[in-house]
Structure formats: structure tokens, C-alpha cells
Design an enzyme around this catalytic site. Structure first.
Site, PDB file in Angstrom:
ATOM      1  N   GLN A 233      -4.942  -1.121  -4.767  1.00 42.91           N
ATOM      2  CA  GLN A 233      -5.531  -2.370  -5.428  1.00 42.91           C
ATOM      3  C   GLN A 233      -6.233  -1.530  -6.363  1.00 42.91           C
ATOM      4  O   GLN A 233      -6.067  -2.285  -7.098  1.00 42.91           O
ATOM      5  CB  GLN A 233      -6.806  -2.798  -3.868  1.00 42.91           C
ATOM      6  CG  GLN A 233      -7.609  -4.158  -4.921  1.00 42.91           C
ATOM      7  CD  GLN A 233      -8.325  -4.565  -3.945  1.00 42.91           C
ATOM      8  OE1 GLN A 233      -7.464  -4.987  -2.558  1.00 42.91           O
ATOM      9  NE2 GLN A 233      -9.106  -5.181  -4.205  1.00 42.91           N
TER      10      GLN A 233
ATOM     11  N   CYS B 147      -3.033  -2.476   6.190  1.00 40.18           N
ATOM     12  CA  CYS B 147      -2.624  -1.197   6.333  1.00 40.18           C
ATOM     13  C   CYS B 147      -4.663  -0.726   7.355  1.00 40.18           C
ATOM     14  O   CYS B 147      -5.187   0.329   8.726  1.00 40.18           O
ATOM     15  CB  CYS B 147      -2.996  -0.175   5.991  1.00 40.18           C
ATOM     16  SG  CYS B 147      -4.220  -0.716   4.872  1.00 40.18           S
TER      17      CYS B 147
ATOM     18  N   HIS C  80      -5.971  -5.741   3.482  1.00 43.91           N
ATOM     19  CA  HIS C  80      -4.889  -5.083   3.324  1.00 43.91           C
ATOM     20  C   HIS C  80      -4.619  -4.686   5.137  1.00 43.91           C
ATOM     21  O   HIS C  80      -4.733  -4.518   5.771  1.00 43.91           O
ATOM     22  CB  HIS C  80      -5.730  -3.062   3.223  1.00 43.91           C
ATOM     23  CG  HIS C  80      -5.896  -2.986   1.249  1.00 43.91           C
ATOM     24  ND1 HIS C  80      -5.126  -2.650   1.498  1.00 43.91           N
ATOM     25  CD2 HIS C  80      -6.679  -4.119   0.955  1.00 43.91           C
ATOM     26  CE1 HIS C  80      -5.712  -2.816  -0.451  1.00 43.91           C
ATOM     27  NE2 HIS C  80      -6.646  -3.534   0.219  1.00 43.91           N
TER      28      HIS C  80
ATOM     29  N   CYS D 150       1.017  -1.217  -0.211  1.00 43.23           N
ATOM     30  CA  CYS D 150       0.034  -0.069  -0.133  1.00 43.23           C
ATOM     31  C   CYS D 150       0.757   1.460   0.217  1.00 43.23           C
ATOM     32  O   CYS D 150       1.593   0.787   0.628  1.00 43.23           O
ATOM     33  CB  CYS D 150      -0.600  -0.202   1.396  1.00 43.23           C
ATOM     34  SG  CYS D 150      -1.834   0.947   2.308  1.00 43.23           S
ATOM     35  N   GLU D 151       0.208   2.143  -0.947  1.00 43.65           N
ATOM     36  CA  GLU D 151       1.402   3.201  -1.046  1.00 43.65           C
ATOM     37  C   GLU D 151       1.036   4.704   0.326  1.00 43.65           C
ATOM     38  O   GLU D 151       1.548   5.171   0.256  1.00 43.65           O
ATOM     39  CB  GLU D 151       0.969   4.128  -2.448  1.00 43.65           C
ATOM     40  CG  GLU D 151      -0.474   4.583  -2.575  1.00 43.65           C
ATOM     41  CD  GLU D 151       0.025   5.322  -3.596  1.00 43.65           C
ATOM     42  OE1 GLU D 151      -0.979   6.422  -4.042  1.00 43.65           O
ATOM     43  OE2 GLU D 151       0.317   4.905  -5.289  1.00 43.65           O
ATOM     44  N   HIS D 152       0.256   4.148   1.167  1.00 45.32           N
ATOM     45  CA  HIS D 152      -0.474   4.890   1.507  1.00 45.32           C
ATOM     46  C   HIS D 152       0.537   5.166   3.379  1.00 45.32           C
ATOM     47  O   HIS D 152       0.599   5.878   3.757  1.00 45.32           O
ATOM     48  CB  HIS D 152      -2.321   5.221   1.937  1.00 45.32           C
ATOM     49  CG  HIS D 152      -2.783   5.892   0.800  1.00 45.32           C
ATOM     50  ND1 HIS D 152      -3.931   5.062   0.785  1.00 45.32           N
ATOM     51  CD2 HIS D 152      -2.745   6.566  -0.228  1.00 45.32           C
ATOM     52  CE1 HIS D 152      -4.384   5.154  -0.988  1.00 45.32           C
ATOM     53  NE2 HIS D 152      -3.520   6.530  -1.162  1.00 45.32           N
ATOM     54  N   HIS D 153       0.416   3.726   3.319  1.00 43.55           N
ATOM     55  CA  HIS D 153       1.291   3.366   4.270  1.00 43.55           C
ATOM     56  C   HIS D 153       2.040   2.418   4.288  1.00 43.55           C
ATOM     57  O   HIS D 153       2.858   2.114   5.280  1.00 43.55           O
ATOM     58  CB  HIS D 153       0.448   2.832   5.202  1.00 43.55           C
ATOM     59  CG  HIS D 153      -1.297   3.384   5.615  1.00 43.55           C
ATOM     60  ND1 HIS D 153      -2.112   3.477   4.906  1.00 43.55           N
ATOM     61  CD2 HIS D 153      -1.179   4.190   6.894  1.00 43.55           C
ATOM     62  CE1 HIS D 153      -3.223   4.340   5.630  1.00 43.55           C
ATOM     63  NE2 HIS D 153      -2.431   5.027   6.721  1.00 43.55           N
TER      64      HIS D 153
END
Length: 195
Positions: free
Chosen positions: A128, A158, A156, A87-90
Site C-alpha cells: 500500500q 493477509c 488487508h 499484497c505482494e507478501h502473501h
């Protein structure tokens, strides 16, 4: 899919990431010189390079390496393809499976190439939703089939290990093109096959 170290790890990048990660450990209140942590910055640097090595691969080239003329125009489905992404956010993993189908229009590809395309786009910093569309678009643009269908189901970390901490939550995304988009019967056949 196995890769040699030379294809994934860059020594200079490894050293630079490790330097930054050593500082992160210190900021977290750890002693980076503690026996168990001495090699951790380098391990993390290599792990991050492995988890994102898809950025240096081309899905279209993978498909083109095994394209064949074939008079077959029924659905080709590869389902339950294991999927590991980040995941690019976390910068935490999401894990699941992809189901990919296409209906050829004179050109097919090796079945393993479908799984390799999934791997190529999964091994990047991702969301995703984008991953689902990238797989569809790569196959559609390279093979020019009558249509492509992609469904991804993933958990996920995260969301399961932090934040709302819902361990059983699964995210499902889909992307369709061509006949899968236009013809409900074809789309439903695909959806029934992946149940």
C-alpha cells in the site's frame, strides 16, 4: 474499466501457471482431478493475470490521453475511488478506497483518468505504501501540477483472514507533493474534504 481477454490473458502463461497450481493443489492434499477442482488451476491462472494486469499499463499514458489546457488553479479532488489490489507478501487481496487531489498549473486531465491511474497501479503485486507514492508521482510527473495529494484507506486480508486476524483493522497511507506538502492550510482543506 473493461478489458478484452486478449489484453489480459496470455494462453501460454495461463497454461504454465495452471500446471504449477495443479501441483500446489496436490501438495495441499487435494485431488486436482476431483470434479470441483479440474478447472481450478486455469481459473486461478486467469485470476492472477487479471489481478496483475496493471504491470502492462502506463499511468502516464493514461493521463496524457486526456490532457487539456485550462486556466484553473483550485483543487480537483476525486474521492472514494474503489481500490482492489494484491499484497505482494502473501498474494492476498487488499481492498479499500483512494482519495486523489491535484491543483492544476495550466493543465487538467479527464476525471476518469485519475481513477484509471489508481486502477493501473493497484492491479499489480503491491504494498500500500508504494501504491500511494506511485499514484502521486505519476500525476505529479505527468501533469506537473502545483501539488498532488493521495490518501488510501484499505483492509488487508493477509491481516484479517490470517496472521493476527483483526477483521476491523484499516491501514491508511498518504503521500503529498508541492503545495500539499508545503502549505498546511491546503493540506488540511484536502483532509477535511475526504472525511
Amino acid at each position: 474499466m473493461a478489458y478484452s481477454r486478449n489484453e489480459i490473458y496470455d494462453e501460454k502463461v495461463t497454461a504454465e501457471i495452471a500446471c504449477h497450481y495443479r501441483e500446489i493443489l496436490r501438495l495441499l492434499g487435494e485431488d486436482p482431478d476431483r470434479e470441483g477442482l479440474v478447472k481450478t488451476p486455469e481459473r486461478v491462472a486467469k485470476a492472477l493475470q487479471f489481478l496483475t494486469h496493471g504491470e502492462h499499463q502506463d499511468g502516464a499514458e493514461i493521463l496524457k490521453s486526456a490532457m487539456f489546457k485550462e486556466d484553473y488553479s483550485q483543487m480537483v479532488l476525486v474521492k472514494d475511488i474503489e481500490l482492489y489490489s494484491t499484497c505482494e507478501h502473501h498474494v492476498m487481496p487488499f481492498i479499500g478506497k483512494a482519495h486523489v487531489a491535484y491543483i492544476p498549473d495550466g493543465t487538467i486531465t479527464g476525471l476518469s483518468k485519475i481513477a484509471r491511474v489508481v486502477e493501473t497501479y493497484a492491479r499489480r503485486l503491491q504494498v500500500q505504501e508504494r501504491l500511494t507514492m506511485q499514484i502521486r508521482d505519476c500525476i505529479q510527473q505527468t501533469l506537473n501540477p502545483l501539488g498532488v495529494a493521495v490518501v488510501i484507506e484499505a483492509s488487508h486480508t493477509c491481516m484479517t483472514l490470517r496472521g493476527v486476524q483483526k477483521a476491523n483493522a484499516v491501514t491508511t497511507t498518504s503521500a503529498f507533493s508541492g503545495i500539499f506538502l508545503k502549505d498546511e492550510r491546503t493540506r488540511n482543506e484536502f483532509l477535511n474534504l475526504i472525511k
